[in-house]
Scaffold this active site. Sequence first.
Site, PDB file in Angstrom:
ATOM      1  N   GLU A  67      37.186  58.368  66.826  1.00  0.00           N
ATOM      2  CA  GLU A  67      36.106  58.656  66.107  1.00  0.00           C
ATOM      3  C   GLU A  67      35.376  57.596  65.307  1.00  0.00           C
ATOM      4  OE1 GLU A  67      36.504  62.451  63.939  1.00  0.00           O
ATOM      5  OE2 GLU A  67      34.249  62.641  63.721  1.00  0.00           O
ATOM      6  N   ASN A 214      32.001  69.966  69.420  1.00  0.00           N
ATOM      7  CA  ASN A 214      33.132  69.880  68.779  1.00  0.00           C
ATOM      8  C   ASN A 214      33.151  70.712  67.748  1.00  0.00           C
ATOM      9  OD1 ASN A 214      35.547  68.134  67.612  1.00  0.00           O
ATOM     10  ND2 ASN A 214      34.117  68.202  65.919  1.00  0.00           N
ATOM     11  N   GLU A 215      34.239  71.603  67.420  1.00  0.00           N
ATOM     12  CA  GLU A 215      34.090  72.640  66.599  1.00  0.00           C
ATOM     13  C   GLU A 215      32.882  72.942  66.069  1.00  0.00           C
ATOM     14  OE1 GLU A 215      36.603  70.811  63.171  1.00  0.00           O
ATOM     15  OE2 GLU A 215      38.474  70.626  64.443  1.00  0.00           O
ATOM     16  N   TYR A 295      46.131  70.737  63.294  1.00  0.00           N
ATOM     17  CA  TYR A 295      46.517  69.628  62.733  1.00  0.00           C
ATOM     18  C   TYR A 295      47.991  69.983  62.005  1.00  0.00           C
ATOM     19  CZ  TYR A 295      42.637  66.759  63.492  1.00  0.00           C
ATOM     20  OH  TYR A 295      41.706  65.790  64.116  1.00  0.00           O
ATOM     21  N   GLU A 350      42.520  67.465  69.502  1.00  0.00           N
ATOM     22  CA  GLU A 350      42.751  67.112  68.314  1.00  0.00           C
ATOM     23  C   GLU A 350      44.072  67.555  67.804  1.00  0.00           C
ATOM     24  OE1 GLU A 350      39.877  66.851  65.264  1.00  0.00           O
ATOM     25  OE2 GLU A 350      38.107  66.515  66.772  1.00  0.00           O
ATOM     26  N   GLN A 399      44.305  60.189  64.872  1.00  0.00           N
ATOM     27  CA  GLN A 399      43.570  59.276  65.662  1.00  0.00           C
ATOM     28  C   GLN A 399      43.919  58.035  66.247  1.00  0.00           C
ATOM     29  OE1 GLN A 399      39.311  59.139  64.536  1.00  0.00           O
ATOM     30  NE2 GLN A 399      39.364  61.154  64.029  1.00  0.00           N
TER      31      GLN A 399
END
Length: 546
Positions: A67, A214-215, A295, A350, A399
């Site tokens: 990103e 995204n989200e 996460y 992610e 990432q």
Amino acid sequence: MRLGSVSRFRRAAGRAIVIALVVPGAFTLAGAAPQVPAGSSVPVTITVDASRTGATIRRHLFGQFAEHLGKGIYEGVWVGPESPIPNTRGIRNDVVAALKALKVPNVRWPGGCFADEYHWRKGIGPLNARPATLNPNWGGVIEPNTFGTHEFLDFAAQIGAEAFLSVNVGSGTPAEAADWLEYLTTAEPTALAKERAANGRAAPFKIAILGIGNENWDCGGNMSAEYYLSQLRIYSRFVRNFNPAQQKSDRMLKIAVGPGGGDPRFAEWTETIMKSWKGRHWSWDHMDGLSLHNYTVVRFPAAYKSVGFGEQEYAEILQATLLMDGLIKQHSAIMDKYDPKKEVALVVDEWGSWYAQLPGTTPGFLAQQNSVRDALIAALNINIFARHADRVRMANIAQMINVLQAMILTDGPKMVRTPTYHVFRMYVPFQDATFVPVTFDAGRYTHGGISLPRVDAIAAKDASGTLWLALTNVDPHRPAEIATTLAGITPRSAAGETLTAGAIDSVNTFDAPDTVAPKPVEVKLDGRRLSLTLAPKSVTVIGVRP
Ligand code: AHR
């Protein structure tokens, strides 16, 4: 301005994680496991029948995410053609060489939250004519736009990866995104194709995977599930591969936004999207995957340290990472209701550890170190994905460089491979191999009220018939003596490597880049019995050749 701040869903997700620690059955509380004297080794028997096979462990499970965030792109990948750091058309040669060894299947770009504020036209054309814009999500810094569409696709080609493009749903329009795809993919002499050629690329590009937002329940526009679904229908119809030749050989996969973390409200999100997919209207083009973000964090805002932590934080973080399994099961069960044939993949695009930023680093840059604990996190999550390989067919660790659980850290001209990098390299043989079930009694590692499976193991068979075993031992004190009985294969030789280091928080630094690096491991093969010792806090991969 987001500045890496925490969304309402993220805060709730953090709470959910804490609650889950005491859910009966999720984990055994300390004291339930038999106590083993400190330092003594623990016997573990593993049985593998190589003739019993499961789903393919898709290479796309080993995808990466890059990103425009902190030093992920600028400095990490892009230094510009004029840089004294050796580069090819502005892209660092050292980073490309390191990544090639990972056989990276795909790279997701340009975000993350950045994607829903990205306007692709600002990132094409002569470098010195590109506008400076802002990156409000991540530190509010200047986005120079010198790394844009052509540079990303050049980078992907240099490392041999496919492109996973996330289009802007939050602040863009379907027309803007459709134009981007026409610019990229058409072979016809349209105005956009001519513009692409004028910018140095006559032949169409190939986009393998398209992320539609995204989200969007948070940084992507605070949308309700119903509102996002209406956008998804429009984008999936108009934003397409405009190259019929490419569609014939390899259709572009479309990934819809799905749940993030353990908030129970996300069950409804998954229901809403999947229900609509089941009753799809003729103009509701395909959806190939539903995204899941998760996460490894005990609670947001992330406060646990990435280096200099003790055993309690070690155990808590490993406990948190294992929640991935329950989350996959929860959303897979909803998907199964509407898609029993598993046509739609669950795409964990992610995942990874999220710690407190390193002291002295720019707020919002999400810079963290990467330790032996992260090597275990990487292996445990890949093992979970492999066990769900029939539904989980793509994943992207967050990432790639300098951000969160990175493969690589850079500092000016210096570069270092992290423990997570080494795990991805060790697991390369699992890419597109066939899952082979294993049975074993993992035992328990207990510390400070936390009890975790001590040993984890997966197996897979590659196209040449080699059987691969991946084994972890999370116990930081006790080795595990592994005795494996193999069936369905006549083994001729076995060899492998192991990754560990002196401390649970051992890291690689620019001055000591090989503190955590794989080393050969001794494996004994006696007929169909294979034995080895797993060091404390280690990841091991063994190849058994027929
Ligand atoms: O990876 C960092 C951020 O985490 C991404 O931009 C966003 O999608 C998620 O909240």
